[in-house]
Every structure is written in structure tokens, then in C-alpha cells.
Scaffold this active site. Structure first.
Site, PDB file in Angstrom:
ATOM      1  N   GLU A  52      27.573  59.545  17.621  1.00  0.00           N
ATOM      2  CA  GLU A  52      28.213  61.111  18.111  1.00  0.00           C
ATOM      3  C   GLU A  52      27.005  61.779  18.923  1.00  0.00           C
ATOM      4  OE1 GLU A  52      31.330  64.404  17.141  1.00  0.00           O
ATOM      5  OE2 GLU A  52      30.329  63.505  15.416  1.00  0.00           O
ATOM      6  N   LYS A 125      37.495  63.916  21.895  1.00  0.00           N
ATOM      7  CA  LYS A 125      38.038  64.141  20.496  1.00  0.00           C
ATOM      8  C   LYS A 125      39.169  65.101  20.239  1.00  0.00           C
ATOM      9  CE  LYS A 125      35.340  65.106  16.286  1.00  0.00           C
ATOM     10  NZ  LYS A 125      33.771  65.559  15.718  1.00  0.00           N
ATOM     11  N   CYS A 162      34.231  60.631  15.189  1.00  0.00           N
ATOM     12  CA  CYS A 162      33.897  61.039  13.771  1.00  0.00           C
ATOM     13  C   CYS A 162      34.977  61.773  13.094  1.00  0.00           C
ATOM     14  CB  CYS A 162      32.745  62.379  14.032  1.00  0.00           C
ATOM     15  SG  CYS A 162      31.862  62.775  12.677  1.00  0.00           S
TER      16      CYS A 162
END
Length: 331
Positions: A52, A125, A162
Site C-alpha cells: 500500500e 479504498k 489494507c
């Protein structure tokens, strides 16, 4: 250019994971990542995933408006370099970037490049944390592209990022979109003021939840973390020890490869794509889902208890069919 493999179906795919340190020199990080990608390709990798936000130190350890200058457009400098490399090597890439969408509008975004260097997928995200040392809500707007799978020469690639790792709904939605591989570019680690027992429990929970996604959805899960200690200027909380430990879990949830917790590594892991079909036949979770009974999952919380499974007589009226003439499903 190497001969590309079929886009889906049985066969072995070689998946590359780049676990790396991310330093203050952004251009160094890009060069270092590209060197690791080349190393993975030499070992036969057909898809390579980076951690990431690999181009910079983890920027969210505190709130600093000057770090918005670290963002870039997509397409932009990073995707241009990586697209050329993907085409030159004949491999697909998954790369996580700090996206500048417009003035004052930024996302934590992962891109998928195919073996021709084409941008075939973009994921922003969706779940944005706000915890000590992870002040992401200051920097990132929540994603608006939904969950999807992206077709490449190596197969259907799903990508989450994540904090998305902790939400089974995201993994399920990505699997339902057709993903055979679920990639998680990641930046996760320990704080300095916690005990060895807490450290071990946190990392074990991180591995366990992702193994569960592999099992529940019958696909490969690939978690790619950064490694090393990072402490940015203005951080009063001691920084983060990123715990590495990148891994691959097969559709049965078995961890088939793991990187060290304290060093950089390039893993190239053979994945039998035919096992997706075999495991889903033996454990047909997608077949047995009660899609008629999950209404409550679209609520933040069920403040007033009510039955989540309705009989035909109790089922709320469909506005498009108030008389209920369409009937119901039978099990």
C-alpha cells in the site's frame, strides 16, 4: 515479449509479492519497487503486487496538509512507469497509489495493469480508518467505484486495500464480481508501547481474518505488506514497526507462503487456479447463501429487533409488485 497465459480457467499461475521498506526518497522507492518487480518476473511471476502507498513513507501517522503534495493523478507518473514495465515484461501489476482526483479531492487507490501495460482496473479504498498513527480520514475520501474484479492474462484479479481486510462484506462482494485472486496491498504494523503478547495477537488476527476470506469465498488471498520502522516528522506517538509477514492463502485457507516480519522479500508463489473450482464444488458456500434473508446487513445497526427471515405472508411488500403476484423462492 513472453507468451501470455489464458485469462481464466485451470492451470498454475505464479504470483509475485514485493515486501519492501518505503523511505523518504519517493523516486528511490519507485526504482526499488521496479527492481523487485523485475526480480519477480525473472522467477516467472505473471502478476506482481506492491504494498500500500509504496511510493512514500506511510503518510497518515499524523495530519500534515503539506503531504497532499505527495499525491498524483491516475494516469500519472507512476502508472506511466509501471505500465511500460508491465508491457516490457509481459506481466500484470497491482500497485497502490495516493491519487489526486481533483483539487482537494484525494483517494487511496489501487490500479491493475495487464500484460500489455493497459490500465484495466482501478479500486478506491472504501473503508477509511481513523486510529492513532492511522489518520487516513484526514487524507482520503472514501471510494466510490464499488467492488469489482479485473480481467488480466493471469485471471480475474480482485483488489481491496489494507483496512478493507477486516470487512467480510468487501471480500464477498469482490468474489461475487468474479475474482479468483484477492489482493490486499497493505501498510500495517505495531506501535512501540504495546507488549509482545499484544503484538503477536494483532498479527495473528490479521492473518486469521484474511484466511477466513479465502475459505468463505473459495479464492486465493494475497496480502502484501511493507516492512521496517517509520516515524515521520511531527509524530508524537512513537512511529510504526511495519510487521511484514506478507503471505498467500489458498482457497482452503492454507498459508502456502510467508515473508519474514523484519526484512524485505520478493516471493513468487505457484497458485493452482483449478483449486478455486475444486474447493467451491466441495464447499459450495456461494450456492447456499440465503440472499433473500440478509436485509439487515444493509443497516448500520438493528436498533429494533425484527425477523430477518420472512415467510411469504410476512415479507414486506415489493413496491414494484404490491400485490405479491410474482411469488417467492422455494428452498
Amino acid at each position: 515479449m513472453k507468451v501470455v497465459k489464458p485469462e481464466s480457467g485451470s492451470g498454475t499461475r505464479r504470483i509475485g509479492l514485493v515486501q519492501m521498506r518505503c523511505e523518504s526518497d519517493h523516486e528511490r522507492n519507485l526504482r526499488h519497487a521496479q527492481d523487485a518487480i523485475s526480480d519477480a518476473a525473472r522467477e516467472g511471476a505473471e502478476v506482481v503486487c506492491l504494498p500500500e502507498l509504496f511510493r512514500t513513507p506511510y503518510l497518515c501517522q499524523n495530519e500534515d496538509p503539506s503531504r497532499f503534495d505527495w499525491a498524483e493523478p491516475i494516469p500519472g507518473p507512476s502508472t506511466e512507469c509501471l505500465s511500460k514495465q508491465a508491457a516490457d515484461l509481459g506481466i500484470s501489476l497491482v500497485a497502490s497509489l495516493f491519487e489526486r482526483r481533483a483539487a482537494g479531492l484525494y483517494h487511496n487507490t489501487a490500479v491493475v495493469l495487464n500484460a500489455k501495460g493497459e490500465l484495466v482496473g482501478r479500486y478506491r479504498k472504501m473503508h477509511i480508518p481513523d486510529d492513532p498513527l492511522y489518520y487516513e480520514k484526514f487524507y482520503f475520501t472514501p471510494g466510490d467505484l464499488g467492488f469489482g474484479a479485473h480481467r488480466t492474462e493471469a485471471g480475474m484479479l480482485g483488489v481491496l486495500v489494507c483496512w478493507d481486510q477486516w470487512f467480510p462484506e468487501a471480500a464477498r462482494a469482490t468474489a461475487l464480481a468474479g475474482a479468483e485472486f484477492l489482493f490486499y496491498p497493505t501498510a500495517i504494523g505495531w506501535q512501540f508501547d504495546e507488549s509482545d503478547a499484544v503484538d503477536a495477537a494483532q498479527r495473528d488476527a490479521w492473518v486469521t481474518i484474511q484466511r477466513s476470506h479465502a475459505i468463505a469465498n473459495g479464492l486465493f488471498v494475497i496480502a502484501v505488506n511493507r516492512v521496517g520502522v517509520e516515524r515521520l516528522e511531527g509524530d508524537d506517538e512513537g512511529g510504526i514497526r511495519f510487521w511484514g509477514s506478507s503471505f498467500v492463502a489458498d482457497p482452503f485457507g492454507r498459508v502456502i507462503a510467508t515473508a519474514p516480519e523484519d526484512d524485505e522479500a520478493v516471493l513468487v508463489v505457484e497458485c493452482d487456479l483449478g483449486s478455486v473450482e475444486r474447493v467451491r464444488r466441495d464447499w459450495p458456500f456461494l450456492r447456499d447463501r440465503r440472499i433473500d434473508a440478509y436485509q439487515g446487513l444493509q443497516s448500520r445497526f438493528l436498533d429494533e429487533p425484527f425477523p430477518l427471515v420472512h415467510t411469504p405472508e410476512e415479507r414486506p411488500a415489493d413496491p414494484a409488485d404490491p400485490a405479491g403476484t410474482s411469488g417467492g423462492n422455494e428452498d
